[in-house]
Design a protein around this motif. Structure first.
Motif, PDB file in Angstrom:
ATOM      1  N   ASN A  35      47.824  16.776  16.016  1.00  0.00           N
ATOM      2  CA  ASN A  35      47.466  16.055  14.789  1.00  0.00           C
ATOM      3  C   ASN A  35      46.992  14.631  15.041  1.00  0.00           C
ATOM      4  O   ASN A  35      46.449  14.001  14.159  1.00  0.00           O
ATOM      5  N   CYS A  94      52.549  11.085   9.302  1.00  0.00           N
ATOM      6  CA  CYS A  94      53.859  11.603   8.919  1.00  0.00           C
ATOM      7  C   CYS A  94      54.988  10.730   9.445  1.00  0.00           C
ATOM      8  O   CYS A  94      56.109  10.832   9.009  1.00  0.00           O
ATOM      9  N   HIS A 126      54.490  17.819  16.755  1.00  0.00           N
ATOM     10  CA  HIS A 126      54.817  17.070  15.543  1.00  0.00           C
ATOM     11  C   HIS A 126      56.339  16.936  15.442  1.00  0.00           C
ATOM     12  O   HIS A 126      57.081  17.767  15.958  1.00  0.00           O
ATOM     13  N   ALA A 149      54.286  22.843   6.057  1.00  0.00           N
ATOM     14  CA  ALA A 149      54.442  23.150   7.479  1.00  0.00           C
ATOM     15  C   ALA A 149      55.753  22.624   8.058  1.00  0.00           C
ATOM     16  O   ALA A 149      56.280  23.190   9.011  1.00  0.00           O
ATOM     17  N   THR A 150      56.286  21.548   7.489  1.00  0.00           N
ATOM     18  CA  THR A 150      57.580  21.066   7.977  1.00  0.00           C
ATOM     19  C   THR A 150      58.629  22.164   7.820  1.00  0.00           C
ATOM     20  O   THR A 150      59.370  22.482   8.754  1.00  0.00           O
ATOM     21  N   HIS A 173      47.723  21.580   2.227  1.00  0.00           N
ATOM     22  CA  HIS A 173      47.089  20.280   1.953  1.00  0.00           C
ATOM     23  C   HIS A 173      46.261  19.743   3.106  1.00  0.00           C
ATOM     24  O   HIS A 173      45.641  18.685   2.987  1.00  0.00           O
ATOM     25  N   LYS A 174      46.259  20.461   4.226  1.00  0.00           N
ATOM     26  CA  LYS A 174      45.394  20.045   5.330  1.00  0.00           C
ATOM     27  C   LYS A 174      44.065  20.794   5.265  1.00  0.00           C
ATOM     28  O   LYS A 174      43.183  20.570   6.079  1.00  0.00           O
ATOM     29  N   GLN A 198      47.051  21.745  11.739  1.00  0.00           N
ATOM     30  CA  GLN A 198      45.779  21.019  11.820  1.00  0.00           C
ATOM     31  C   GLN A 198      44.618  21.938  12.185  1.00  0.00           C
ATOM     32  O   GLN A 198      43.466  21.623  11.888  1.00  0.00           O
ATOM     33  N   ASP A 211      52.365  25.884  15.749  1.00  0.00           N
ATOM     34  CA  ASP A 211      52.170  25.050  14.568  1.00  0.00           C
ATOM     35  C   ASP A 211      50.654  24.862  14.435  1.00  0.00           C
ATOM     36  O   ASP A 211      50.049  24.087  15.173  1.00  0.00           O
ATOM     37  N   SER A 259      49.775  24.819   6.394  1.00  0.00           N
ATOM     38  CA  SER A 259      50.008  23.935   5.256  1.00  0.00           C
ATOM     39  C   SER A 259      48.722  23.831   4.438  1.00  0.00           C
ATOM     40  O   SER A 259      47.652  23.575   4.996  1.00  0.00           O
TER      41      SER A 259
HETATM   42  C1  PLP Z   1      50.880  19.391  13.296  1.00  0.00           C
HETATM   43  C2  PLP Z   1      51.634  19.184  12.027  1.00  0.00           C
HETATM   44  N1  PLP Z   1      52.732  19.910  11.786  1.00  0.00           N
HETATM   45  C3  PLP Z   1      53.435  19.772  10.662  1.00  0.00           C
HETATM   46  C4  PLP Z   1      53.068  18.877   9.682  1.00  0.00           C
HETATM   47  C5  PLP Z   1      53.873  18.779   8.417  1.00  0.00           C
HETATM   48  O1  PLP Z   1      53.159  19.397   7.391  1.00  0.00           O
HETATM   49  P1  PLP Z   1      53.607  19.308   5.852  1.00  0.00           P
HETATM   50  O2  PLP Z   1      53.074  18.023   5.350  1.00  0.00           O
HETATM   51  O3  PLP Z   1      52.940  20.489   5.210  1.00  0.00           O
HETATM   52  O4  PLP Z   1      55.085  19.420   5.815  1.00  0.00           O
HETATM   53  C6  PLP Z   1      51.934  18.080   9.888  1.00  0.00           C
HETATM   54  C7  PLP Z   1      51.553  17.035   8.909  1.00  0.00           C
HETATM   55  O5  PLP Z   1      50.934  16.047   9.235  1.00  0.00           O
HETATM   56  C8  PLP Z   1      51.189  18.257  11.083  1.00  0.00           C
HETATM   57  O6  PLP Z   1      50.095  17.538  11.337  1.00  0.00           O
END
Ligand code: PLP
Length: 387
Positions: A154, A329, A103, A74-75, A204-205, A182, A179, A202
């Protein structure tokens, strides 16, 4: 091996679900082809698996498979959305609207755009972490090209009124990015009904592997165009070059499919456990308060303020329970959470808050145990402070 603590930090990451792992394994060593190799069976099989994953991820948000661009997480998706729109629509305008509780993947990208001369409006939030839709409307100018508001926070779990934001964006001819890192897999998302043009995900969430994510990019009404961050072989319709992470995509697809099918039952279960957790903590800890909205929140999130307790010291002595003090994060920094600060309660509250993120592996017994551990720790810390 020592006994592992109870894991209640599912906003940071989730374990890979066994069905996801089983689906991924053959793609490491048996079906290892490059999905872009169109000359032989190895490539066809990998490409077929990628397209299946794409279809499964698209279904989770009611998108078309060809609107899914795979990324590293997601980043990257957030960065691609902001930089991609800012560059591609530079002739249309130079203004972006976002929110103070986003985020860092959004906030830091927005700051970088400001350094490049773009203009950014950061909407404030109320004590529950919600933006004011009238302020959003008032912030839109003829130069606005993008509104980026997260689907669910998040840290405090507060949900955004996506359909209303989508309507406002569409009325003004502005693109709408959310985004949904979550929210996806936890609450229903529909890019058509909510008029979303770009959406970050993403794996992994949602019980998928780390290092794989996606950006939904609308292809019609309107067709969204993006300047890429990465140049190379022209993968993902030129928007994200680089050899595709086939096992990751397979895992992401299965995780999305499971989430889509099981979301409703799971949300009810998780909501019941978070209610149990908060009720139990309230019984034992005087003055405990909820951060975030009481009802417009993620079913698996509970963020609480325990007055008189410093959360870093608190978790240092809480060895049998894995919870967070702020956003995982940004846990390298000890600054007060920018999200809790934005609610307007001051620094003490930001330094005295705990985030629980419940998940599939928890149960009623673990929730009871968490209540006991947190209550006894806060009673102990408070008595030390008094002495
Ligand atoms: C709202 C939100 N955006 C973006 C991210 C970043 O995700 P990634 O770990 O897949 O880069 C996170 C990770 O905690 C998040 O909670």
């Amino acid at each position: 091996m020592s006994r592992m603590p109870i894991y209640m930090d599912h906003h940071a990451t989730t374990p890979v679900e066994p069905r996801v792992l089983a689906a991924m394994l053959p793609y490491f060593s048996e079906i290892f082809g490059n999905a872009a190799s169109k000359d032989h069976e190895f490539g066809y099989q990998a490409s077929h698996a990628v397209e299946q994953g794409r279809t499964q991820v698209a279904a989770l948000i009611n998108a078309r498979p060809d609107e899914i661009i795979f990324t590293s997480g997601a980043t990257e998706s957030d960065n691609l959305a902001l930089f991609g729109v800012a560059e591609r629509y530079a002739d249309t305008g130079d203004h972006i609207i976002t929110c103070v509780t986003e985020h860092k993947a959004i906030l830091d990208a927005a700051k970088h755009l400001e350094a490049q001369g773009k203009r950014v409006t950061y909407l404030r939030v109320n004590q529950y972490g919600q933006i004011d839709l009238d302020e959003l409307r008032a912030a839109i100018t003829p130069q606005t090209v993008l509104i980026s508001i997260m689907a669910a926070n998040n840290e405090i779990g507060t949900l955004a009124p996506l359909a209303e934001i989508g309507r406002i964006a569409r009325e003004h001819g502005v693109l709408f990015h959310t985004d949904a890192t979550q929210a996806a897999g936890s609450i229903p998302l529909d890019v058509q009904k909510m008029q979303i043009d770009l959406l970050s995900l993403s794996a992994h969430k949602m019980y998928g592997p780390k290092g794989i994510g996606a950006l939904y990019v609308r292809r019609s009404n309107p067709r969204v165009r993006l300047a890429p961050l990465l140049y190379g072989g022209g993968h993902e319709r030129g928007m994200r070059s680089g050899t595709l992470n086939v096992p990751g995509i397979v895992g992401f697809g299965v995780a999305a499919e499971i989430a889509r099918r099981e979301m409703k039952d799971q949300a009810a279960q998780l909501h019941a456990w978070t209610e149990q957790l908060f009720a139990g903590l309230q019984q034992h800890i005087t003055g405990i308060a909820l951060n975030g909205h009481p009802t417009e929140r993620l079913p698996h999130n509970l963020n609480v303020y325990i007055p008189g307790v410093e959360s870093r010291a608190f978790i240092a002595g809480l060895k049998d329970l894995a919870v967070a003090t702020g956003s995982a994060c940004t846990s390298a920094s000890v600054e007060p959470s920018h999200v809790i600060m934005a609610l307007g309660f001051g620094e003490e509250r930001a330094h005295g808050s705990l985030r629980f993120g419940l998940g599939r592996s928890n149960d009623v017994a673990q929730t009871e145990q968490a209540i006991k551990l947190v209550s006894s720790r806060s009673i102990k810390l408070r008595s030390l402070l008094r002495d």
